[in-house]
Scaffold this motif. Structure first.
Motif, PDB file in Angstrom:
ATOM      1  N   PHE B 110       0.833  -1.201   0.000  1.00  0.00           N
ATOM      2  CA  PHE B 110       0.000   0.000   0.000  1.00  0.00           C
ATOM      3  C   PHE B 110       0.873   1.259   0.000  1.00  0.00           C
ATOM      4  O   PHE B 110       0.663   2.198  -0.767  1.00  0.00           O
ATOM      5  CB  PHE B 110      -0.917  -0.028   1.231  1.00  0.00           C
ATOM      6  N   LYS B 111       1.882   1.257   0.848  1.00  0.00           N
ATOM      7  CA  LYS B 111       2.769   2.416   0.921  1.00  0.00           C
ATOM      8  C   LYS B 111       3.523   2.634  -0.380  1.00  0.00           C
ATOM      9  O   LYS B 111       3.661   3.762  -0.853  1.00  0.00           O
ATOM     10  CB  LYS B 111       3.781   2.226   2.061  1.00  0.00           C
ATOM     11  N   ARG B 112       4.026   1.537  -0.950  1.00  0.00           N
ATOM     12  CA  ARG B 112       4.763   1.679  -2.202  1.00  0.00           C
ATOM     13  C   ARG B 112       3.852   2.145  -3.330  1.00  0.00           C
ATOM     14  O   ARG B 112       4.263   2.921  -4.189  1.00  0.00           O
ATOM     15  CB  ARG B 112       5.408   0.336  -2.586  1.00  0.00           C
ATOM     16  N   PHE B 113       2.611   1.644  -3.322  1.00  0.00           N
ATOM     17  CA  PHE B 113       1.666   2.063  -4.363  1.00  0.00           C
ATOM     18  C   PHE B 113       1.481   3.577  -4.334  1.00  0.00           C
ATOM     19  O   PHE B 113       1.534   4.240  -5.374  1.00  0.00           O
ATOM     20  CB  PHE B 113       0.315   1.365  -4.166  1.00  0.00           C
ATOM     21  N   TYR B 167       0.395  -4.496  -8.955  1.00  0.00           N
ATOM     22  CA  TYR B 167       1.684  -5.148  -9.235  1.00  0.00           C
ATOM     23  C   TYR B 167       2.577  -4.247 -10.075  1.00  0.00           C
ATOM     24  O   TYR B 167       3.775  -4.160  -9.868  1.00  0.00           O
ATOM     25  CB  TYR B 167       1.486  -6.465  -9.994  1.00  0.00           C
ATOM     26  N   GLN B 168       1.945  -3.602 -11.026  1.00  0.00           N
ATOM     27  CA  GLN B 168       2.715  -2.776 -11.939  1.00  0.00           C
ATOM     28  C   GLN B 168       3.328  -1.583 -11.203  1.00  0.00           C
ATOM     29  O   GLN B 168       4.476  -1.222 -11.421  1.00  0.00           O
ATOM     30  CB  GLN B 168       1.783  -2.283 -13.046  1.00  0.00           C
ATOM     31  N   SER B 169       2.543  -0.998 -10.316  1.00  0.00           N
ATOM     32  CA  SER B 169       3.053   0.146  -9.557  1.00  0.00           C
ATOM     33  C   SER B 169       4.142  -0.289  -8.580  1.00  0.00           C
ATOM     34  O   SER B 169       4.988   0.517  -8.196  1.00  0.00           O
ATOM     35  CB  SER B 169       1.913   0.824  -8.796  1.00  0.00           C
ATOM     36  N   LEU B 170       4.099  -1.575  -8.186  1.00  0.00           N
ATOM     37  CA  LEU B 170       5.160  -2.099  -7.330  1.00  0.00           C
ATOM     38  C   LEU B 170       6.363  -2.507  -8.171  1.00  0.00           C
ATOM     39  O   LEU B 170       7.324  -3.067  -7.660  1.00  0.00           O
ATOM     40  CB  LEU B 170       4.658  -3.314  -6.545  1.00  0.00           C
ATOM     41  N   GLU B 171       6.279  -2.248  -9.459  1.00  0.00           N
ATOM     42  CA  GLU B 171       7.307  -2.636 -10.424  1.00  0.00           C
ATOM     43  C   GLU B 171       7.605  -4.128 -10.352  1.00  0.00           C
ATOM     44  O   GLU B 171       8.723  -4.570 -10.608  1.00  0.00           O
ATOM     45  CB  GLU B 171       8.570  -1.778 -10.241  1.00  0.00           C
ATOM     46  N   PHE B 172       6.584  -4.888  -9.977  1.00  0.00           N
ATOM     47  CA  PHE B 172       6.666  -6.344  -9.876  1.00  0.00           C
ATOM     48  C   PHE B 172       7.725  -6.808  -8.874  1.00  0.00           C
ATOM     49  O   PHE B 172       8.156  -7.948  -8.926  1.00  0.00           O
ATOM     50  CB  PHE B 172       6.881  -6.990 -11.258  1.00  0.00           C
ATOM     51  N   ASP B 173       8.144  -5.938  -7.972  1.00  0.00           N
ATOM     52  CA  ASP B 173       9.016  -6.367  -6.872  1.00  0.00           C
ATOM     53  C   ASP B 173       8.103  -6.796  -5.742  1.00  0.00           C
ATOM     54  O   ASP B 173       7.600  -5.961  -4.993  1.00  0.00           O
ATOM     55  CB  ASP B 173       9.921  -5.216  -6.410  1.00  0.00           C
TER      56      ASP B 173
END
Lengths: 412, 331
Positions: B110-113, B167-173
């Motif tokens: 959530f934070k990374r998004f 997932y995409q916003s997390l750059e798939f990490d």
């Protein structure tokens, strides 16, 4: 935010080339990465409106490969959605170990075998050090790059281990590579399962055919016991407590030497340590790499000099002589490789169908047109087991209907 | 995964405080521009992760006037909204009895998004639920979207619609490291360190529990985006130890440093732990009144307050849920 706009990416970065294969998951095609000039393989996975969202297998593969960086593990270069498909960009690999093993024009010297095994174990050691089990080790998941480097691929069944008391499904690995504890239904297991499969691959390199070709799980154990003798409780004390344990009629073990007449003493010693029944006693990958087999001559062939079949790209469909078509050596795919919700273990997290790895599908599709009913090579020697050769599984029409049905279910 | 040192988490997702502010500013600025151009900020997301910006409202004469009435959220206001939903996220996870690990993974997702997006662009309620769903999947504790939706009476199709953009916003990490595991590890280490007997084991257990609660608080701050999980674990244990008084913490720290061949000096480590503590102290939950006000503002930014739009969206979601129930029958 530019990088979040994927619509340009394929066009902007990857130049599409020919299709390499097609399967239930979608299509694999070759492409050129214009940023690096590198040739890549792009796996396209349909997204669609599925009940459980983004494909599990693809997610497992992405999450693990993103963290793994090793010369003997396939590199995931990029992942992005584009026009209703999830695209996974991998480094391009020319062939795989199964193709090497079954190519009868190839002679594998002891140094070649050692080199292929060492690269397999190095890749595996990298996984185990990071608490990852591969769980699908078999020759056609070991890809070979243009410079002869062997790399572990297909992490769709892989997972993290090491949490205390975490229970796993035992329905992993293609049957011929499954460790005895898995065949007896264990739910708690560790890196030993990958070691057993690596031992099967080692044996396959030595014999040039799959070593233990069971036709069912029961038969698979029978084949294992025929090769190494029925384990005694002193050899493997925990065996009798395993969930699916059944008593097998006692058979003595033939000398290992009789099964592998051409192998060196060091090779046999390592092999027997990797094929140890009790997973607690089985050699670890790291220990295997430190075994004297690898330090004594002959030395490992350098990857670049390893024999391998001509790259696939050179064969045009029309040039293929039907009699020389490749022969599928994999066991028939289990209709359900994993049992969703069985015993409530792992929940239904496994119900996402396994994405068939591109390479096997590619091969199978070639088989359809060329080598469909090829007889088994007559040079194979099954006499050690006193058995007739098992039916060599090829993909048949029944399998294809199954695939189609699976497809219909998944993508309506 | 026990290799934080080579992880994407360490390489890409630990920022300096300045960098964080820059990212928040960029997302906020972009949403402001969209508001100016289009009169609304909320994006439409599709299952395949494709996005569309709100359509500019050119027809209505009064649009210009209307736009000028809609005020964008400030970065501080955005922060309040995020705080609210992060608390909600912990609550939902507790109600489902999910392990700590899942809650932490969902929170970090959530934070990374929202490093990439403004709350004005994507509704945090939806993103929060999708993050929980995704965390369950990634941590191999799968819960079906339907079950999750049902448990909190929300449309599960919305969870699935947002999955790809998350997932995409997390750059798939997707593998993230939470401090909880480290707390267990360090407590084990402490056992050896003080040669614990039966009595001490009890106190150590209490120490670990307090530290875990302490970490729950840290997870709600920007801490997880600023510090490695090991340092957060140590900060939690230090606070907890001050209460239970089990070991001499300074000598425990120096023992750890000497054992781990650490690249940090003792002073650096102390400084980090102090910084983590101060983030926890600075943490502030907005009042209900404040939240109500911001939420009203947020809704008008989304373009959901106007009568027409609300109706349109309602219809759309009805259509969608019908479709999904059809799908359920087919499969």
């Amino acid at each position: 935010m530019a990088e979040l706009d994927p619509s340009k990416k394929v066009a902007d970065r990857y130049l599409k080339r020919e299709v390499l294969g097609e399967g239930t998951y979608g299509v694999v095609y070759k492409a050129i990465d214009t940023q690096t000039g590198q040739t890549v393989a792009i796996k396209k996975i349909r997204i669609g409106k599925q009940k459980e969202g983004v494909n599990f297998t693809a997610l497992r593969e992405i999450k693990l490969l993103k963290e793994l960086n090793d010369p003997n593990i396939i590199e995931l270069i990029d992942a992005f959605p584009h026009k209703g498909n999830l695209h996974l960009v991998f480094e391009f690999m020319e062939t795989d170990l199964e193709a090497v093993i079954r190519d009868r024009n190839i002679f594998l010297s002891p140094g070649d075998i050692k080199s292929y095994l060492q690269m397999t174990l190095k890749g595996l050691a990298h996984c185990h050090k990071r608490w990852i089990l591969h769980r699908d080790m078999k020759p056609n998941n070991l890809l070979i790059g243009p410079n002869g480097q062997l790399k572990l691929a297909d992490f769709g069944l892989a997972r993290i281990f090491g949490s205390p008391d975490r229970r796993f499904t035992h329905q992993v690995f293609a049957r011929w590579y499954r460790a005895p504890e898995l065949l007896f239904g264990t739910k708690q297991y560790g890196p030993g399962v990958d070691v057993w499969a690596a031992a099967c691959i080692f044996a396959e390199l030595l014999l040039r055919r799959p070593f233990l070709q069971g036709s069912s799980d029961i038969d698979q154990l029978g084949k294992i016991f025929a090769a190494f003798g029925t384990p005694s409780s002193s050899q493997w004390p925990d065996m009798v407590y395993l969930p699916d344990y059944v008593e097998y009629q006692y058979v003595p073990s033939p000398p290992l030497r009789s099964l592998f007449p051409m192998a060196s003493d060091d090779a046999l010693d390592l092999l027997s340590k990797m094929f140890t029944y009790d997973p607690k006693e089985r050699i670890s990958v790291q220990q295997a790499l430190e075994h004297r087999y690898f330090s004594c001559p002959p030395l490992c062939t350098i990857p670049d000099k390893l024999p391998r079949p001509p790259p696939k790209k050179e064969t045009k469909a029309s040039d293929l002589n039907p009699n020389e078509g490749p022969i599928v050596l994999s066991p028939p795919r289990k209709t359900r490789r994993v049992m969703p919700g069985r015993d409530g273990l792992e929940g239904n997290s496994l119900q996402g169908d396994k994405i068939d790895d591109n390479h096997s599908n590619f091969k199978q599709s070639i088989d359809d047109t060329t080598g469909k009913n090829d007889p088994a090579p007559m040079s194979l020697d099954f006499s050690v087991f006193g058995l007739k050769p098992p039916n060599r599984p090829t993909i048949n029409s029944a399998d294809k209907t199954h695939l189609k049905r699976k497809l219909d279910l998944e993508f309506q | 995964m026990a290799d934080f040192m080579t992880s994407t988490h360490r390489a890409k997702w630990i920022f300096s405080p300045q960098k964080l502010v820059e990212k928040y500013e960029a997302a906020n600025q972009r949403a402001r521009q969209t508001l100016e151009k289009c009169g609304a900020t909320l994006m439409e997301v599709d299952v395949d992760g494709s996005l569309s910006y709100p359509e500019p409202q050119t027809t209505a004469n009064d649009s210009a006037e209307k736009h000028s009435r809609i005020k964008p959220l400030s970065i501080e206001e955005e922060q309040c909204i995020k705080v609210f939903y992060e608390n909600k996220l912990q609550e939902v996870c507790k109600n489902f009895h999910f392990p700590h690990k899942i809650q932490a993974t969902a929170l970090i997702f959530f934070k990374r998004f929202y490093l990439q997006w403004s709350v004005m662009e994507h509704q945090p309620k939806n993103i929060m639920l999708t993050c929980i769903y995704a965390a369950c999947k990634i941590e191999e504790n799968h819960v079906s979207a339907e079950e999750l939706g049902k448990g909190i009476s929300q449309d599960h199709q919305m969870i699935l619609n947002n999955e790809m953009i998350v997932y995409q916003s997390l750059e798939f990490d997707l593998i993230v490291y939470a401090p909880y595991r480290s707390v267990v590890g360090f407590t084990d280490y402490m056992k050896e360190f003080c040669n614990a007997g039966e009595d001490e084991l009890q106190t150590l257990k209490a120490l670990q529990n307090t530290a875990t609660l302490e970490i729950d608080k840290m997870m709600l701050t920007d801490g997880p985006l600023l510090f490695p999980p090991g340092q957060m674990a140590l900060a939690g244990l230090r606070t907890s130890n001050a209460l239970h008084n089990v070991v001499d913490f300074d000598s425990f720290l120096s023992r750890i440093l000497s054992h781990q061949n650490s690249m940090h000096t003792m002073a650096e480590l102390q400084e980090s732990l102090d910084a983590i503590d101060s983030w926890v102290r600075k943490y502030r939950s907005p009042s209900e009144k404040e939240l109500k006000h911001i939420n009203r503002k947020l809704k008008s930014c989304w373009g959901l307050s106007s009568h027409d739009e609300g109706k349109k969206r309602e219809k759309k979601s009805k259509h969608k849920s019908k479709k999904s129930s059809n799908e359920a029958q087919n499969t």
